[in-house]
Design an enzyme around this catalytic site. Structure first.
Site, short mmCIF file in Angstrom:
data_model
loop_
_atom_site.label_atom_id
_atom_site.label_comp_id
_atom_site.label_asym_id
_atom_site.label_seq_id
_atom_site.Cartn_x
_atom_site.Cartn_y
_atom_site.Cartn_z
N ASP A 1 48.07 37.44 19.87
CA ASP A 1 49.04 37.82 18.86
C ASP A 1 50.42 37.72 19.51
O ASP A 1 50.56 37.45 20.71
CB ASP A 1 48.76 39.21 18.28
CG ASP A 1 49.36 39.35 16.87
OD1 ASP A 1 50.27 38.58 16.52
OD2 ASP A 1 48.93 40.24 16.12
C1 BGC Z 1 51.11 39.75 13.56
C2 BGC Z 1 50.21 38.58 13.26
C3 BGC Z 1 51.04 37.38 12.88
C4 BGC Z 1 51.98 37.08 14.01
C5 BGC Z 1 52.83 35.86 13.79
C6 BGC Z 1 52.23 39.39 14.52
O1 BGC Z 1 53.18 40.41 14.62
O2 BGC Z 1 50.33 40.81 14.06
O3 BGC Z 1 49.32 38.92 12.23
O4 BGC Z 1 50.22 36.29 12.59
O5 BGC Z 1 52.86 38.19 14.17
O6 BGC Z 1 53.83 36.07 12.88
#
Ligand code: BGC
Length: 767
Positions: A295
């Site tokens: 993530d």
């Molecule tokens: C989130 C993810 C997301 C990623 C990219 C993160 O903060 O937890 O679900 O896909 O950002 O934007």
């Protein structure tokens, strides 16, 4: 080549067949041989390319950069030329994307194309209901179609990878990300996970408009303590396997190309560094051969968690645990080369990760054609996209209450309708969370939908009454009550603005925010029928308003076409047919509350509970029920999982099993009759629940095992049958191995998890 991911899917189903003993082996098709040779061809191309790559180029493939962090055509272009980037996130200008692809394939040494990622969560320009709302449709087909539309629109901008579906099971409506989730149930979530993957990826990953899906967040994120985002999770392995991992397994079986590791700490090892999850379960047990992305900056955060001391250690731990790509972190690109050079990290770990990424790029056909031709894809907000968004919204709305059949409204019998509330005419808010690209200009609001439907038949008087859903001022309420007084009926459009749910938007109080309950009370006093339409990103506690309204349509955040859908439901053009994908608590202190709980050694029942108000004054220390309940909330929810009312009058009857006993490895059929005794045709979601009475580990009091959405005409009776194989009863037992056991079972069929139409059967040991 293009059928590759499907081939893998079939191969995996074959694997399931071996595990569970029977099903699906016969689904192998005559194209198998062809597809296997295509897969072998890809493996050969991956190996050949890998053999030509330098360590720096390999590490580059494992690096995803945020487009906003670099000037797209200079800094980013240079890094691409140097082979230091495998993927870019958040670049959605198609001309820029095409230019970046050109630089990657024409100006880097090995010409490896880019993956272009974006959070396309429930739509791109055209926005479907939030995922929790889509789960309320209990309709895998509409989820698949919604994902397809999202993929087509996103692909038009050059995006070839979405970070969806989010399939975290959660039983905590305080958690803001419940809005993105499929709700509380692993079976429903698994069915929808597979459908979403199919919708995004399509049948042919090389086709224009197919984008990679990403099942996230692996795993357990939905259990964050007290629903506080990013908080700790502690989930015993048995619960993890029986509940949280199941939708991920379904996504892998559906051929999902990528997974995302969760931000959260799982049992002391943050998911991003969790070898058990990413090596043992995902690779060894499930045979996943796509790739895992971290993530956002979560590799760096391993040190913040306190699992590692610094970025170097974090890179080592994450790569070893099985994270193939670093999202927006720069940790891999800064640390991995040296770790390998120092001998701290085996090059095989890098090679495996890079092969996983390259395999997916080959499967997408990016090496053959990395460019996007936007004109080859449908326009944004096409008629088909809007029609799909409307059906999704229609099916997602759950009618929670309809006293005295106040709904549907009849426009011919109404002269004046008051439409009141902060969300009645809020084109942006109705789209909900995670809509980076969503176009509020396409939104049709509830007010507009009602106006369009009613036309000149009645006068609509609109009062916003609150600046935002959080406003505390009651000053505008006089205007609202005056409008109510002049009207025949009041439609209150209440709830939460989009920003109150989603990532990092958790709430500890899940009542309607601001002065909304007071608005309901004041409008109620006027004495006209009051209909509440509630748009929200989570189940709210409605106890303080439920008795002050005649009807409730729970619309979640319904997306672009929420307004026309709500209007059709209010006026009976269609009957509500959504069913709750998550339990609605009476008060927040009941959380977590969910239907598939364990029985406990002291299960509550109506005769065994005491209410706090009924305890005698100065009572001597005495027992108060001695069962599992709250003195001030009892043990039942306000609305149970699976619940949702209809304008039809559905009656279930005559539940039966084809055989009282089935041997392990066999199949039985459980059926019931569903009659529509009302005078309108309507869709109903018929649900099958099962209880395993005695298990090697204790089993839930009910578990969803099947559902079907069907349309029933007035006076029509349909027989609904569910086939149940004994493998469908399998669960992870005491040793965390999947097992189906002989024993006694109860089964229920009905329109909600609290149905009492019950039968029983027995599973016997196989010969
Ligand atoms: C989130 C993810 C997301 C990623 C990219 C993160 O903060 O937890 O679900 O896909 O950002 O934007």
């Amino acid at each position: 080549m293009h059928r590759t991911r499907n081939v893998k899917r079939l191969a995996r189903l074959g694997h399931v067949a071996l595990l569970c003993g029977c099903l699906l082996v016969s689904t192998m098709t005559t194209t198998d041989a062809e597809d296997r040779s295509a897969a072998a061809d890809i493996e050969q191309r991956v190996d050949e390319l890998l053999a030509r790559m330098t360590l720096a180029e390999k590490v580059g493939q494992m690096n995803q950069v945020h487009a906003g962090d670099m000037d797209p055509l200079e800094e980013l272009g240079d890094a691409l030329r140097a082979g230091r980037i495998g993927s870019v996130i958040n670049q959605v200008d198609v001309a820029t994307v095409n230019e970046l692809q050109r630089i990657a394939v024409e100006e880097s040494r090995l010409g490896i194309p880019l993956l272009v990622g974006r959070d396309v969560i429930h739509g791109f320009k055209t926005v479907m209901p939030i995922p929790l709302g889509q789960a309320a449709t209990w309709n895998p087909d509409i989820v698949r179609r919604g994902a397809r539309i999202a993929a087509l629109e996103a692909a038009k901008s050059g995006v070839n990878w979405t970070f969806a579906p989010m399939i975290d099971i959660t039983r905590d409506p305080r958690w803001g990300r419940i809005a993105e989730s499929p709700g509380e149930d692993p079976y429903l979530a698994s069915r929808l996970a597979g459908a979403a993957v199919e919708g995004f990826q399509g049948d042919d990953l090389t086709a224009p408009g197919a984008i990679l899906a990403c099942a996230k967040h692996f795993a357990g994120y939905g259990e964050v303590e007290s629903g506080r985002d990013y908080a700790t999770t502690n989930i015993p392995e048995n619960e993890l396997r029986n509940v949280h991992l199941r939708p991920f397994r379904a996504a892998v079986d559906a051929g999902v190309a990528t997974l995302m590791a969760s931000f959260s700490d799982l049992n002391g090892v943050p998911a991003t560094g969790n070898e058990f999850l990413m090596r043992q379960v995902l690779r060894d047990e499930w045979g996943f051969d796509g790739f895992v992305v971290s993530d956002w900056n979560s590799i760096h955060q391993l040190a913040v968690h306190g699992l590692t001391a610094n970025d170097r250690d974090s890179a080592l731990v994450a790569a070893t645990a099985g994270v193939d790509m670093d999202m927006a972190g720069s940790v891999y690109v800064e640390e991995l080369d040296e770790l390998v050079d120092d001998g701290a990290l085996d090059i095989d770990v890098i090679d495996t990760a890079v092969a996983n990424i390259l395999r997916v790029k080959f499967e997408m056909g990016l090496f053959d054609d990395p460019y996007t031709d936007p004109d080859a894809l449908p326009a944004f907000g096409s008629a088909e996209a809007l029609a799909t968004a409307k059906v999704a919204a229609l099916q997602s709305v759950v009618m929670l209450k309809n006293d005295n059949d106040v709904l549907p409204l009849s426009k011919d019998r109404l002269d004046r309708i008051a439409v009141i509330g902060p969300l009645a005419d809020a084109p942006y808010e109705q789209l909900g969370t995670w809509i980076f690209d969503g176009d509020p200009e396409l939104s049709v609001t509830a007010l507009q939908g009602i106006r369009d439907l009613v036309g000149d038949d009645a006068k609509i008087e609109y009062v916003r009454a609150m600046e935002t859903s959080r406003s505390k001022s009651t000053a505008p309420f006089d205007e609202a009550t005056a409008a109510a007084r002049r009207s025949d009926v009041v439609v209150l459009v209440l709830g939460e603005e989009a920003i109150l749910s989603g990532e990092a938007h958790s709430r500890a109080d899940i009542n309607l925010p601001g002065a909304q309950a007071e608005l309901v009370r004041r409008v109620r006093e006027v004495g006209k029928p009051v209909i509440a339409v509630i748009m929200a990103g989570r189940p709210l506690t409605l106890t303080n308003i439920v008795d002050n309204v005649d009807a409730i349509l729970y619309a979640w955040h319904p997306g672009t076409m929420g307004g026309p859908a709500i209007a059709d439901l209010l006026f009976g053009v269609e009957s509500p047919s959504g069913k709750l994908p998550a339990t609605f608590p009476r008060m927040v202190g009941q959380v977590p509350i969910y239907y598939s709980q364990k029985n406990t050694g002291k299960p509550p029942s109506p005769d065994k509970i005491v209410h706090i108000d009924d305890i005698e004054a100065r009572a001597p220390q005495t027992s108060l029920g001695m069962t599992a309940f709250h003195l001030d909330a009892g043990y039942t929810p306000l609305f149970p999982f699976g619940f949702g009312l209809s304008y039809a009058d559905f009656r279930y009857d005559n539940i039966r099993v084809s055989d009282d006993e089935v041997a392990l490895g066999g199949t039985l059929t459980i059926s019931a009759e569903l009659k529509n005794r009302g005078d309108v045709a309507a869709e109903e979601v018929v649900q099958l629940y099962v209880r395993d009475l005695v298990g090697n580990v204790t089993r839930p009091v009910r578990e969803l095992k099947g559902f079907r959405r069907l349309r029933v005409e007035p006076d029509e009776t349909v027989t609904v049958s569910f086939k149940l194989h004994t493998d469908d009863l399998a669960f992870f037992g005491r040793n965390n191995e999947l097992m189906a056991e002989p024993g006694d079972f109860h089964a229920w069929i009905g329109g909600s998890s609290d149905t009492d139409l019950q039968t029983a059967f027995r599973v016997a040991a196989s010969d």
